[in-house]
Design a protein around this motif. Structure first.
Motif, PDB file in Angstrom:
ATOM      1  N   CYS A  18      -9.413  -2.602   1.120  1.00  0.00           N
ATOM      2  CA  CYS A  18      -8.465  -3.701   1.249  1.00  0.00           C
ATOM      3  C   CYS A  18      -7.057  -3.123   1.169  1.00  0.00           C
ATOM      4  N   ARG A  19      -6.185  -3.569   2.086  1.00  0.00           N
ATOM      5  CA  ARG A  19      -4.809  -3.116   2.102  1.00  0.00           C
ATOM      6  C   ARG A  19      -3.876  -4.320   2.033  1.00  0.00           C
ATOM      7  N   ALA A  20      -2.748  -4.140   1.364  1.00  0.00           N
ATOM      8  CA  ALA A  20      -1.779  -5.228   1.246  1.00  0.00           C
ATOM      9  C   ALA A  20      -0.381  -4.689   1.525  1.00  0.00           C
ATOM     10  N   ARG A  21       0.449  -5.531   2.129  1.00  0.00           N
ATOM     11  CA  ARG A  21       1.833  -5.163   2.411  1.00  0.00           C
ATOM     12  C   ARG A  21       2.738  -6.331   2.030  1.00  0.00           C
ATOM     13  N   LEU A  22       3.804  -6.031   1.319  1.00  0.00           N
ATOM     14  CA  LEU A  22       4.776  -7.036   0.899  1.00  0.00           C
ATOM     15  C   LEU A  22       6.078  -6.814   1.643  1.00  0.00           C
ATOM     16  N   VAL A  23       6.616  -7.888   2.236  1.00  0.00           N
ATOM     17  CA  VAL A  23       7.901  -7.811   2.926  1.00  0.00           C
ATOM     18  C   VAL A  23       8.773  -8.958   2.454  1.00  0.00           C
ATOM     19  N   ARG A  29       9.937  -3.953   4.659  1.00  0.00           N
ATOM     20  CA  ARG A  29       8.798  -3.592   3.829  1.00  0.00           C
ATOM     21  C   ARG A  29       9.260  -3.256   2.423  1.00  0.00           C
ATOM     22  N   LEU A  30       8.610  -3.875   1.427  1.00  0.00           N
ATOM     23  CA  LEU A  30       8.964  -3.657   0.031  1.00  0.00           C
ATOM     24  C   LEU A  30       7.918  -2.849  -0.715  1.00  0.00           C
ATOM     25  N   GLY A  31       6.657  -2.953  -0.290  1.00  0.00           N
ATOM     26  CA  GLY A  31       5.614  -2.231  -1.000  1.00  0.00           C
ATOM     27  C   GLY A  31       4.273  -2.359  -0.310  1.00  0.00           C
ATOM     28  N   ALA A  54      -4.807  -4.768  -4.807  1.00  0.00           N
ATOM     29  CA  ALA A  54      -3.912  -4.282  -3.749  1.00  0.00           C
ATOM     30  C   ALA A  54      -2.550  -4.970  -3.822  1.00  0.00           C
ATOM     31  N   ALA A  55      -2.545  -6.284  -4.093  1.00  0.00           N
ATOM     32  CA  ALA A  55      -1.289  -7.015  -4.202  1.00  0.00           C
ATOM     33  C   ALA A  55      -0.454  -6.505  -5.371  1.00  0.00           C
ATOM     34  N   ASP A  56      -1.111  -6.228  -6.499  1.00  0.00           N
ATOM     35  CA  ASP A  56      -0.389  -5.714  -7.664  1.00  0.00           C
ATOM     36  C   ASP A  56       0.284  -4.378  -7.351  1.00  0.00           C
ATOM     37  N   GLU A  57      -0.411  -3.516  -6.606  1.00  0.00           N
ATOM     38  CA  GLU A  57       0.190  -2.229  -6.233  1.00  0.00           C
ATOM     39  C   GLU A  57       1.425  -2.431  -5.357  1.00  0.00           C
ATOM     40  N   ALA A  58       1.303  -3.343  -4.390  1.00  0.00           N
ATOM     41  CA  ALA A  58       2.444  -3.617  -3.512  1.00  0.00           C
ATOM     42  C   ALA A  58       3.608  -4.199  -4.297  1.00  0.00           C
ATOM     43  N   GLU A  61       5.334  -1.471  -6.412  1.00  0.00           N
ATOM     44  CA  GLU A  61       6.205  -0.606  -5.610  1.00  0.00           C
ATOM     45  C   GLU A  61       7.537  -1.281  -5.333  1.00  0.00           C
ATOM     46  N   ALA A  62       7.524  -2.618  -5.278  1.00  0.00           N
ATOM     47  CA  ALA A  62       8.754  -3.377  -5.040  1.00  0.00           C
ATOM     48  C   ALA A  62       9.487  -3.697  -6.331  1.00  0.00           C
ATOM     49  N   GLY A  63       8.957  -3.241  -7.471  1.00  0.00           N
ATOM     50  CA  GLY A  63       9.582  -3.539  -8.750  1.00  0.00           C
ATOM     51  C   GLY A  63       9.330  -4.958  -9.217  1.00  0.00           C
ATOM     52  N   LEU A  64       8.208  -5.539  -8.798  1.00  0.00           N
ATOM     53  CA  LEU A  64       7.870  -6.921  -9.122  1.00  0.00           C
ATOM     54  C   LEU A  64       6.501  -6.985  -9.790  1.00  0.00           C
ATOM     55  N   ASP A  65       6.149  -8.169 -10.275  1.00  0.00           N
ATOM     56  CA  ASP A  65       4.823  -8.402 -10.818  1.00  0.00           C
ATOM     57  C   ASP A  65       4.374  -9.804 -10.423  1.00  0.00           C
TER      58      ASP A  65
END
Length: 298
Positions: A18-23, A29-31, A54-58, A61-65
């Motif tokens: 599973c892969r996740a990307r946060l923008v 792209r943030l993470g 996967a979402a937690d990792e993204a 990386e963006a400095g969020l939780d």
């Protein structure tokens, strides 16, 4: 870079990973994150656990939780979704995101490959699935699960290698370096192979595909026949997608995606390779586009 305002999470959940990307709202792209298999046929709770890893990792990386969840619009493309009822079950089980949209992984892959425009994709990973967008309408081909479908996939290639190894052991088929390697890897004798199969999942079968491809590249006759049969399945998929109308400027418009795609392309006939198009984006891009579209809909 600010992380204030609306956020979009794109998730591509398959039978192996599973892969996740946060923008952010501007698409920056943030993470990124990754986790284990998120095919809902393995269990909806288990799928959501991997999605959230996967979402937690993204987010990290963006400095969020997870406190950012209420402003995240999530788009999910998941293996195992076969109809609207499956998608609805996924959405109901979601945590408190601002909005959640769920579709098949084939749909989001096709959105990503052509930026939401018409075209077709063929996912070749642990499983396989074709999908055509024609006039904005989706047409799924295959992708009905390992037991009855998944032609041209890594899992099917691994299963056929096991079958070839057992036939060779019994003197019912040719023996080769590949059949000996597969038999040795699974215990050396058919009873051990049967025990392995008893607990194997599609991803376990798919893990044998690189061994088959390596032996085919070295000229092993059994491996070569298996990989060529896989390529023939892929060609059949492409022909069907073109027949559905996935064409552009007299040329085919089919993008191969998934981990097996680069390895199998070279085994395709020139006629089939001429019908392929390079994807513009990946399945996570498509999932983000899904989230944007559905969160903006009335």
């Amino acid at each position: 870079m600010t992380t204030e305002g609306e956020l979009y999470l794109g998730v591509d959940g398959g039978g192996t990973g599973c892969r996740a990307r946060l923008v952010d709202g501007a698409g920056r792209r943030l993470g990124d994150g990754k986790a284990g298999a998120a095919n809902i046929r393995l269990g909806l709770d288990a799928s959501w656990r991997q999605i959230l890893v996967a979402a937690d990792e993204a987010l990290a990386e963006a400095g969020l939780d997870r406190r950012a969840f209420p402003r995240i619009h999530a788009g999910l493309g998941l293996a195992g979704i076969t109809d609207a009822a499956d998608a609805a079950r996924v959405v109901v089980a979601a945590p408190d995101f601002a909005h959640v949209a769920a579709e098949t992984d084939a749909h989001t892959a096709c959105l990503g490959a052509f930026g939401g425009r018409d075209g077709a994709i063929l996912i070749l990973g642990t499983g396989s699935a074709g999908y055509a967008l024609v006039g904005g309408c989706g047409h799924p081909i295959g992708g009905w699960g390992f037991e009855i479908s998944d032609d041209g996939s890594g899992a099917q290639l691994g299963r056929e290698a096991i079958r070839a190894a057992v036939r060779a052991y019994d003197g019912l088929g040719p023996e080769s370096d590949l059949t000996r390697a597969i038999m040795a890897r699974l215990g050396g004798h058919p009873p051990q192979v049967v025990a392995w199969v008893g607990g194997a999942k599609p991803g376990d079968y798919g893990s044998l595909a690189p061994t088959v491809l390596d032996h085919a590249g070295a000229g092993d006759p059994v491996a070569t026949a298996l990989v060529q049969a896989t390529a023939d399945h892929v060609a059949h998929f492409v022909d069907r997608l073109l027949a559905l109308g996935a064409a552009h400027d007299r040329r085919g418009r089919v993008a191969l995606m998934g981990g097996l795609a680069p390895a199998i392309t070279g085994w395709l006939a020139p006629r089939t390779r001429a019908c392929l198009a390079a994807p513009e984006g990946d399945a996570m891009d498509g999932a983000i586009l899904l989230a944007r579209r559905q969160s903006a809909a009335p």
